[in-house]
Design an enzyme around this catalytic site. Structure first.
Site, PDB file in Angstrom:
ATOM      1  N   ARG A   1       1.813  -5.117   6.682  1.00 32.08           N
ATOM      2  CA  ARG A   1       2.306  -6.366   6.079  1.00 32.08           C
ATOM      3  C   ARG A   1       3.480  -6.844   6.908  1.00 32.08           C
ATOM      4  O   ARG A   1       4.224  -6.040   7.467  1.00 32.08           O
ATOM      5  CB  ARG A   1       2.801  -6.094   4.660  1.00 32.08           C
ATOM      6  CG  ARG A   1       1.727  -5.656   3.717  1.00 32.08           C
ATOM      7  CD  ARG A   1       2.335  -5.450   2.351  1.00 32.08           C
ATOM      8  NE  ARG A   1       2.759  -6.735   1.778  1.00 32.08           N
ATOM      9  CZ  ARG A   1       3.728  -6.852   0.864  1.00 32.08           C
ATOM     10  NH1 ARG A   1       4.400  -5.812   0.456  1.00 32.08           N
ATOM     11  NH2 ARG A   1       4.035  -8.036   0.381  1.00 32.08           N
TER      12      ARG A   1
ATOM     13  N   GLU B   1      -1.734   5.485  10.247  1.00 35.56           N
ATOM     14  CA  GLU B   1      -0.947   6.005  11.360  1.00 35.56           C
ATOM     15  C   GLU B   1       0.335   5.182  11.386  1.00 35.56           C
ATOM     16  O   GLU B   1       0.290   3.975  11.594  1.00 35.56           O
ATOM     17  CB  GLU B   1      -1.691   5.833  12.684  1.00 35.56           C
ATOM     18  CG  GLU B   1      -3.104   6.397  12.686  1.00 35.56           C
ATOM     19  CD  GLU B   1      -4.122   5.484  13.357  1.00 35.56           C
ATOM     20  OE1 GLU B   1      -5.327   5.676  13.111  1.00 35.56           O
ATOM     21  OE2 GLU B   1      -3.725   4.581  14.107  1.00 35.56           O
TER      22      GLU B   1
ATOM     23  N   GLN C   1      -2.227  -4.437   4.612  1.00 35.09           N
ATOM     24  CA  GLN C   1      -3.199  -5.367   4.054  1.00 35.09           C
ATOM     25  C   GLN C   1      -4.542  -5.166   4.758  1.00 35.09           C
ATOM     26  O   GLN C   1      -4.570  -4.779   5.926  1.00 35.09           O
ATOM     27  CB  GLN C   1      -2.712  -6.804   4.182  1.00 35.09           C
ATOM     28  CG  GLN C   1      -2.224  -7.174   5.570  1.00 35.09           C
ATOM     29  CD  GLN C   1      -1.447  -8.489   5.580  1.00 35.09           C
ATOM     30  OE1 GLN C   1      -1.438  -9.222   4.611  1.00 35.09           O
ATOM     31  NE2 GLN C   1      -0.816  -8.781   6.689  1.00 35.09           N
TER      32      GLN C   1
END
Lengths: 114, 156
Positions: free
Chosen positions: A35, A63, A80
């Site tokens: 995000r 990761e 997202q």
């Protein structure tokens, strides 16, 4: 474990985690990215490997790398997913519910290189 | 729209996508896995300056492997020639390299329509990590464009 009061991520480490949600689709290609609210704090979510496989649904291995020390909290909204329309047929040998529901380390050592 | 692996194969057969050498085992569900060329370059200077030339030093990846340092950027390229006049390639890491903390590019993953060459990789690692010759290091996806580009834009 990320405690209620948070966990400070260190810049010189690589963190593997998973999403809370099981995510995937038989119809669309999933892509998972950070995000922008976390990016503005210097967090990379996914190390250039953001692409999912059509037809796989699982909790995604994350990761994570940070540029500066950063405190993260349990259950926070961290990334997202986007869903992309595929063009072309699919080789239907993918198991829809893959088994990668725990943070899944690299399997590169299983590949023979020439 | 993103091409499925089956569609990538069809377009390669039609000559509308170039992947050379092309190997059917490297087709994934919606991408194609590429390998690393065994010559890498690092910058000789510690502080890079975009207004000056930044000299490079060549490094070969030996059979015994090369340890990448988190303090450096490694400029490399793919072993395969990749490109298309009809679809936009986007380079991505593989999950198996991402989970080792290897970036295959530094936020610049987009390849120009009509650019048919060995795409440059800008490798960076979070922790020291060893890489070996011919490692399957990343994957390329192909995306539909809204309008066919004009032929004058073609570049090699």
């Amino acid at each position: 474990m990320i405690k209620e009061r948070g966990l400070i991520l260190e810049p010189n480490k690589l963190y593997l985690g998973t999403t809370v949600e099981t995510i995937g689709s038989k119809k669309f290609v999933t892509s998972l990215i950070g995000r922008n609210t976390m990016a503005k704090l210097g967090m990379f979510l996914q190390i250039t490997a953001d692409l999912g496989q059509l037809g796989e649904a699982h909790k995604w291995t994350l990761e994570i790398k940070v540029v500066q020390r950063l405190r993260i909290y349990p259950n926070m909204e961290i990334g997202q997913v986007t869903f992309w329309q595929p063009k072309g047929s699919v080789n239907q040998n993918v198991e829809f519910y893959a088994t990668q529901n725990e943070p899944y380390p690299s399997q590169l050592y299983n590949e023979k290189t020439k | 729209m993103i091409l499925t692996g089956e569609e990538i194969k069809k377009e390669v057969e039609k000559g509308r996508i170039v992947i050379e050498p092309f190997n059917i085992v490297d087709i994934e569900t919606n991408s194609y896995d590429f390998h690393i060329d065994n010559t890498l370059y690092t910058y000789k200077k510690d502080i890079l300056d975009p207004t000056e030339e930044n000299p490079l030093e060549e490094i070969k990846i030996p059979a015994s492997g090369l340890i990448l340092s988190p303090k450096k950027i490694y400029i490399g390229k793919t072993k395969e020639v990749i490109g298309s006049n009809h679809f936009v390639p986007i380079i991505k890491g593989r999950s198996s390299t991402g989970r080792l903390g290897i970036f295959v590019n530094i936020t610049a993953d987009l390849i120009d329509l009509g650019s048919i060459q060995k795409p440059t990789l800008t490798l960076h690692c979070v922790l020291p990590v060893k890489i070996y010759p011919n490692t399957k290091i990343g994957q390329v996806t192909f995306w539909c464009v809204k309008k066919e580009k004009s032929p004058t834009q073609t570049r090699k």
